[in-house]
Design an enzyme around this catalytic site. Structure first.
Site, PDB file in Angstrom:
ATOM      1  CB  THR A 193       3.350 -53.125 -24.548  1.00  0.00           C
ATOM      2  OG1 THR A 193       4.184 -54.191 -24.099  1.00  0.00           O
ATOM      3  CG2 THR A 193       3.083 -52.191 -23.403  1.00  0.00           C
ATOM      4  CB  SER A 213       6.432 -59.208 -30.068  1.00  0.00           C
ATOM      5  OG  SER A 213       7.433 -58.721 -29.228  1.00  0.00           O
ATOM      6  CB  THR A 231       8.603 -52.985 -28.383  1.00  0.00           C
ATOM      7  OG1 THR A 231       8.524 -53.353 -27.005  1.00  0.00           O
ATOM      8  CG2 THR A 231       7.610 -51.885 -28.686  1.00  0.00           C
ATOM      9  CG  ASP A 232       9.711 -57.842 -25.628  1.00  0.00           C
ATOM     10  OD1 ASP A 232      10.070 -56.691 -25.313  1.00  0.00           O
ATOM     11  OD2 ASP A 232       9.154 -58.621 -24.837  1.00  0.00           O
TER      12      ASP A 232
HETATM   13  N1  LIG Z   1       6.635 -53.129 -25.233  1.00  0.00           N
HETATM   14  C1  LIG Z   1       6.251 -54.326 -25.669  1.00  0.00           C
HETATM   15  O1  LIG Z   1       5.495 -54.410 -26.612  1.00  0.00           O
HETATM   16  C2  LIG Z   1       6.833 -55.521 -24.980  1.00  0.00           C
HETATM   17  C3  LIG Z   1       5.979 -56.766 -25.021  1.00  0.00           C
HETATM   18  N2  LIG Z   1       6.509 -57.752 -24.129  1.00  0.00           N
HETATM   19  C4  LIG Z   1       5.918 -57.386 -26.401  1.00  0.00           C
HETATM   20  O2  LIG Z   1       6.879 -57.430 -27.108  1.00  0.00           O
HETATM   21  O3  LIG Z   1       4.891 -57.869 -26.786  1.00  0.00           O
END
Ligand SMILES: NC(=O)C[C@H](N)C(=O)O
Length: 346
Positions: free
Chosen positions: A32, A78, A111-112
């Site tokens: 993200t 991710s 973050t996932d």
């Molecule tokens: N906040 C994020 O980065 C979530 C995103 N879907 C990821 O993990 O790539």
């Protein structure tokens, strides 16, 4: 003016060389922090569009802290990263750390699955140089995007002498997380990452890094795991136990070639009747079976049944981190007691 302090005939004193800035590699993988949406108030429906160079360009203050070597390894969300991608990240970070011209690494990541990459790197990297993983909960296009400040803080951390030797660090929302402890606990909020029982290692306030704690479990230079020992990672599956669960997922995992199963068990790693049958089936096939908990906090304690079933308590690792440790342990041993020891040590 004293004659000695006069400039030499024909010119001024050469100006003193500015102190060299730390040389930090910025490695982009997506997430993200590298995403944009159709407008500034769309916070959740977005796509990865920005290169890591663009993320860096949005925070010119970073250049005052470090000489940056910028590199794009992949540019994905991710949850798209597979085991081969995880290994590729680890090998590239290790190569950067091995370079005498690099003082530390900042890795941008979605973050996932950030906690998984962080913990894996924490176990396999062989260096005491700072490694900081940073992400964002809001896309770069958002009103009040959190990525730019998180990135600046990641550089503050990576250029801080105290960050060395503390294992892989996670930087979001002003908090410094230890890879072993930190986990994502909110779907969308900017304060999504917590280390509930262990606490964060510190915080960045007033632009200054403040450390309060240090990780106690083995990591990086004190870890016995090495990328050199890994060809490809063995298959380890996670099965989620619940009221009314069946036994078919255990059979399917074993038939598909799993070398290990991690159970996201209820409570303190309790086994439902089907999970117990799954553990028995795993034992018959020589498949390692780890009892983690779906609860989210606390240690899964050893049980008298472990000796009977050959099961292994995950200690306080959540299922997704237990999976990574089990994969690494299986690269070096198939001995249940040796794997148990890994879960106490890391
Ligand atoms: N906040 C994020 O980065 C979530 C995103 N879907 C990821 O993990 O790539």
């Amino acid at each position: 003016m004293h004659p000695d302090s006069l400039p030499p005939a024909g010119g001024a004193f050469p100006s003193p060389l500015p102190a060299a800035l730390p040389r930090i590699a910025l490695l982009g993988t997506g997430g993200t922090i590298a995403a944009s949406a159709r407008d500034a108030v769309q916070l959740h429906d977005y796509r990865v569009t920005e290169g890591v160079d663009a993320i860096l360009a949005a925070v010119p203050q970073v250049r005052e802290l470090a000489e940056v070597h910028c590199e794009q390894l992949m540019n994905v969300e991710s949850h798209e990263i597979d085991d081969a991608g995880l290994l590729a990240i680890a090998r590239r970070v290790q190569a950067l750390l091995d370079d005498d011209g690099i003082d530390g690494v900042v890795l941008t990541h979605g973050t996932d699955t950030l906690e998984e990459t962080a913990y894996f790197l924490n176990l396999v990297l062989d260096s005491a140089k700072p490694v900081v993983i940073v992400g964002a909960m809001r896309p770069a296009s958002a009103l009040s995007a959190d990525g730019p400040l998180n990135l600046l803080n990641a550089f503050r951390l990576a250029t801080c002498a105290e960050a060395a030797g503390k294992g892989v660090l996670v930087m979001l929302n002003d908090r410094i997380g230890a890879a072993r402890h930190v986990t994502k606990m909110h779907t969308t909020a900017t304060d999504a990452f917590f280390s509930v029982e262990q606490g964060s290692l510190g915080e960045i306030a007033g632009g200054v890094v403040h450390f309060f704690n240090a990780p106690t479990r083995r990591h990086t230079v004190h870890s016995e795991f090495s990328l050199a020992d890994i060809g490809e990672l063995p298959q380890v599956d996670i099965i989620f136990d619940h009221l009314g669960a069946g036994t078919h997922l255990y059979r399917a995992a074993i038939a598909a070639g799993a070398r290990g199963i991690v159970l996201a068990a209820t409570g303190n790693g309790s086994l439902s009747p089907s999970a117990r049958q799954g553990a028995e089936e795993a034992k018959r096939h020589g498949v390692a079976f780890v009892r983690a908990s779906r609860v989210g906090q606390g240690v899964v304690t050893d049980s008298a049944d472990d000796a009977v079933l050959g099961t292994i308590a995950a200690n306080s690792l959540n299922p997704q981190k237990a999976r990574l440790l089990l994969m690494l342990a299986l690269c070096v041993t198939r001995d249940t007691d040796a794997i148990r020891e890994c879960f106490r040590r890391y």
